[in-house]
Design an enzyme around this catalytic site. Structure first.
Site, PDB file in Angstrom:
ATOM      1  N   GLY A 192       1.018  -0.718  -0.268  1.00 30.93           N
ATOM      2  CA  GLY A 192       0.130  -0.071  -0.077  1.00 30.93           C
ATOM      3  C   GLY A 192       0.672   0.996   0.088  1.00 30.93           C
ATOM      4  CE  LYS A 193      -0.337   5.804  -4.424  1.00 30.23           C
ATOM      5  NZ  LYS A 193      -1.497   5.059  -5.616  1.00 30.23           N
TER       6      LYS A 193
ATOM      7  CB  ALA B  46       6.096   6.200   2.492  1.00 26.54           C
TER       8      ALA B  46
ATOM      9  CB  CYS C 240       4.047  -0.443   2.134  1.00 27.67           C
ATOM     10  SG  CYS C 240       4.430   1.533   3.907  1.00 27.67           S
TER      11      CYS C 240
ATOM     12  CE  LYS D 188       6.219   5.734   6.437  1.00 24.96           C
ATOM     13  NZ  LYS D 188       5.391   5.952   7.621  1.00 24.96           N
TER      14      LYS D 188
ATOM     15  CD  GLU E 143       5.623  -5.707  14.353  1.00 23.07           C
ATOM     16  OE1 GLU E 143       5.232  -6.760  15.876  1.00 23.07           O
ATOM     17  OE2 GLU E 143       6.185  -5.525  15.263  1.00 23.07           O
TER      18      GLU E 143
ATOM     19  CG  ASP F  98      -1.808  10.616  11.874  1.00 21.94           C
ATOM     20  OD1 ASP F  98      -3.524  10.426  10.951  1.00 21.94           O
ATOM     21  OD2 ASP F  98      -1.437  10.058  10.496  1.00 21.94           O
TER      22      ASP F  98
ATOM     23  CG  LEU G 276     -10.492   3.037  12.277  1.00 20.74           C
ATOM     24  CD1 LEU G 276     -11.532   2.763  11.126  1.00 20.74           C
ATOM     25  CD2 LEU G 276     -10.601   1.572  13.230  1.00 20.74           C
ATOM     26  N   GLY G 277      -6.555   3.786   9.813  1.00 20.07           N
ATOM     27  CA  GLY G 277      -5.318   3.083   8.741  1.00 20.07           C
ATOM     28  C   GLY G 277      -3.919   2.890   9.570  1.00 20.07           C
TER      29      GLY G 277
END
Length: 278
Positions: A29-30, A34, A36, A51, A100, A145, A148-149
């Site tokens: 994802g991004k 970044a 990832c 990342k 991780e 920040d 949920l994400g």
């Protein structure tokens, strides 16, 4: 960001200083600056999350400093409920942060799939989040920040707090930060008012997370950013009648307009919301 072409990330990434190779795997994802990917350490075949931030995007000095601050804060943390930091390195094009790997993705994906979670599930994840925040606050770090994400899950369904891009250190007792930052649906009123903020902003964001998971949408969400901010400033949110009393009381306490009225992360587990539940 336009005009700064990001180069394709090579399939084998080399940490020249340590003479280590990493095989680029699945795209995860991004977000922000970044991208990832899964990265496999060629020597021990350990799979990590990489990342990767393109240097072409870190144009301003302030962006470079923010990146350095994120690394410096995250690498100093060591807690079961915070995504593990495994090092970082750079080459001419990118900065690589090794983290991780949390294969069960984030609570955001779970929320999208399920729409809302049961109260025992929310209590379970909330407890992990509180433990992680207790560790941060003890170490004088405000995350700023939480959403949920940024709450990832490992194979054992343990929650890990991630992304320290907006985190800050509190240098002395009573220090108030003035930066306007955060994610609209989770941002505390004192951040919007620029009246100075501290650890209580993480408590507010936790309130938004609990509300969203239980009720299926963020408490202040509207179709326009301006209206969302207005609702946050007026503390306008509504808890459906079918929500249990201890739960709605808990949410109201976390979403107190006055930061001093919110429970600290250290008092929170004494709340009736957690009582009698393991």
């Amino acid at each position: 960001m336009a005009g700064h072409a990001q180069k394709e990330i090579p399939d084998v990434i080399r940490d020249v200083k340590r003479m280590k190779d990493y095989q680029k795997g699945k795209f995860l994802g991004k977000g922000g600056f970044a991208r990832c990917y899964e990265l496999t350490d060629a020597t021990n075949l350990k799979v990590l999350a990489g990342k990767i931030v393109s240097k072409s995007l870190l144009v301003k000095q302030s962006q470079k400093e923010k990146m350095q601050q994120e690394i410096s804060i995250h690498r100093a943390l060591d807690c079961k409920y915070i995504v593990g930091f495994h090092g970082y390195f750079e080459d001419t094009d990118n900065i690589y942060i090794l983290l991780e790997l949390c294969r069960k993705r984030s609570l955001m994906e779970m929320h999208k799939r399920r729409k809302y979670l049961t109260e025992p599930e929310v209590r379970y994840f909330c407890r992990h989040l509180i433990y992680g925040c207790q560790y941060l606050h003890e170490n004088r770090v405000i995350h700023r920040d939480l959403k949920l994400g940024n709450t990832l899950l490992n194979d054992a369904m343990e929650l890990k707090i991630s992304d320290f891009g907006l985190a800050t250190r509190v240098d002395h007792d009573g220090e108030r930060k003035k930066t306007l930052c955060g994610t609209p649906n989770y941002i505390a009123p004192e951040i919007l008012a620029k009246s100075g903020h501290s650890f209580e902003v993480d408590v507010w964001s936790l309130g938004c997370i609990v509300y969203t998971l239980l009720i299926g949408r963020p408490p202040f969400e509207t179709n326009s950013l301006k209206d969302t901010y207005k609702r946050i400033q007026k503390n306008e949110f509504c808890i459906p009648n079918n929500v249990a009393k201890p739960t709605s009381n808990f949410i109201r306490r976390l979403l107190s307009a006055d930061p001093s009225q919110r429970p600290s992360m250290f008092k929170m587990l004494d709340d009736d919301f957690f009582r009698g539940y393991t």
